[in-house]
Scaffold this active site. Structure first.
Site, PDB file in Angstrom:
ATOM      1  N   SER A   1      60.988  59.805 -57.017  1.00 20.58           N
ATOM      2  CA  SER A   1      60.006  60.439 -56.177  1.00 20.58           C
ATOM      3  C   SER A   1      60.999  61.856 -55.977  1.00 20.58           C
ATOM      4  O   SER A   1      62.118  61.953 -55.937  1.00 20.58           O
ATOM      5  CB  SER A   1      59.345  60.253 -54.793  1.00 20.58           C
ATOM      6  OG  SER A   1      58.844  58.840 -55.110  1.00 20.58           O
TER       7      SER A   1
HETATM    8  N1  SAH Z   1      59.833  54.581 -55.979  1.00 21.28           N
HETATM    9  C1  SAH Z   1      59.722  54.728 -56.858  1.00 21.28           C
HETATM   10  C2  SAH Z   1      58.886  55.711 -57.304  1.00 21.28           C
HETATM   11  C3  SAH Z   1      57.411  55.130 -57.844  1.00 21.28           C
HETATM   12  S1  SAH Z   1      56.417  55.440 -58.914  1.00 21.28           S
HETATM   13  C4  SAH Z   1      61.456  55.535 -57.058  1.00 21.28           C
HETATM   14  O1  SAH Z   1      61.579  55.434 -55.801  1.00 21.28           O
HETATM   15  O2  SAH Z   1      61.887  55.569 -57.986  1.00 21.28           O
HETATM   16  C5  SAH Z   1      55.529  55.235 -58.857  1.00 21.28           C
HETATM   17  C6  SAH Z   1      55.652  53.498 -59.317  1.00 21.28           C
HETATM   18  O3  SAH Z   1      54.267  52.609 -58.577  1.00 21.28           O
HETATM   19  C7  SAH Z   1      55.469  52.976 -60.239  1.00 21.28           C
HETATM   20  O4  SAH Z   1      57.029  52.861 -61.470  1.00 21.28           O
HETATM   21  C8  SAH Z   1      54.301  52.459 -60.987  1.00 21.28           C
HETATM   22  O5  SAH Z   1      54.463  51.488 -62.244  1.00 21.28           O
HETATM   23  C9  SAH Z   1      54.123  51.597 -59.902  1.00 21.28           C
HETATM   24  N2  SAH Z   1      52.825  51.058 -60.136  1.00 21.28           N
HETATM   25  C10 SAH Z   1      51.398  51.839 -60.120  1.00 21.28           C
HETATM   26  N3  SAH Z   1      50.259  50.692 -59.667  1.00 21.28           N
HETATM   27  C11 SAH Z   1      50.765  50.465 -58.707  1.00 21.28           C
HETATM   28  C12 SAH Z   1      50.541  48.476 -58.918  1.00 21.28           C
HETATM   29  N4  SAH Z   1      48.951  47.981 -58.468  1.00 21.28           N
HETATM   30  N5  SAH Z   1      51.269  47.681 -58.446  1.00 21.28           N
HETATM   31  C13 SAH Z   1      52.433  47.978 -58.496  1.00 21.28           C
HETATM   32  N6  SAH Z   1      53.492  48.915 -59.002  1.00 21.28           N
HETATM   33  C14 SAH Z   1      52.505  50.288 -59.024  1.00 21.28           C
END
Ligand code: SAH
EC number: 2.1.1.77
Length: 217
Positions: free
Chosen positions: A64
């Site tokens: 993000s």
């Molecule tokens: N917080 C992260 C950015 C997250 S991007 C950072 O600091 O870099 C969103 C993430 O959510 C992705 O890696 C994706 O794989 C995960 N995601 C999406 N759906 C999900 C679910 N149901 N359970 C766990 N992770 C999930």
């Protein structure tokens, strides 16, 4: 010497961008000053780690935008006693920031590769109060529930009720809500004795919260 100056200037610009976008909480700014975003970004985008923009990471996901990380962290109003759940480990950057402000951080991602790589960084940085787990975070983490704070960093069409159930009374959840290809709203939910209170922070764009594990799991 020149490199030092460049590094210091970069850091100042980074913090200035955060402040100018509404990240004013001193503890959040200090955590973001301490945790270097650089190691969380690999490959061709590594040189852009200190710009206020989201960037691609492995598994087709994104780290993000720093100002959004700051605003979400600020909205959680963390205390040093808090046990926090983050859904969507991604690069691990957000979890690392949370770990500076909370007692214990559980972070889950559906991609095992992202969890493995984030774990290695947490070890390297000696962030010993983070536990990273491969799991479908739509169901939260029942074994460790309830949580003081929950942060979802992928967009859901509605805040999943399972997650709401795993939030303590008096707890706060921050989650982007909306369809993945449309405008999403960053929502702050407070669970009080009298029910749920909702606040809308700003418009955002996150990757979708998907069901099940990634195919690298
Ligand atoms: N917080 C992260 C950015 C997250 S991007 C950072 O600091 O870099 C969103 C993430 O959510 C992705 O890696 C994706 O794989 C995960 N995601 C999406 N759906 C999900 C679910 N149901 N359970 C766990 N992770 C999930």
């Amino acid at each position: 010497m020149t490199e030092d100056t460049t590094e210091a200037e970069r850091k100042m610009q980074f913090l200035y961008a955060l402040r100018s976008k509404g990240v004013t909480d001193k503890r959040v700014l200090s955590a973001m000053e301490t945790i270097d975003r650089g190691p969380f970004i690999r490959g061709i985008f590594a040189g852009r780690a200190y710009e206020d923009m989201p960037l691609p990471i492995a598994c087709g996901q994104t780290i993000s935008q720093p100002s959004v990380v700051g605003l979400m962290t600020q909205a959680l109003a963390l205390t040093p006693r808090d046990k926090v759940l983050e859904v969507g480990t991604g690069s691990g950057y957000q979890a690392a920031i949370l770990s500076r402000l909370a007692r214990r951080v559980y972070t889950v991602d559906r991609h095992s590769r992202l969890v493995r790589e984030a774990r290695a960084l947490f070890d390297e940085m000696n962030l010993t109060n983070i536990t990273a787990i491969t799991a479908d975070g739509s169901y939260g983490l029942p074994d460790q529930a309830p949580f003081d704070r929950i942060l979802v960093t992928a967009a859901a069409e509605d805040p999943p009720s399972t997650l709401m159930d795993q939030l303590k009374t008096g707890g706060i959840m921050v989650i982007p809500v909306g369809q993945s290809d449309a405008v999403q709203h960053l929502i702050v939910v407070r669970k009080t004795e009298n029910g749920l209170e909702y606040d809308e922070l700003r418009q955002v764009r996150f990757v979708p919260l998907l069901e099940g594990l990634g195919n690298d799991a």
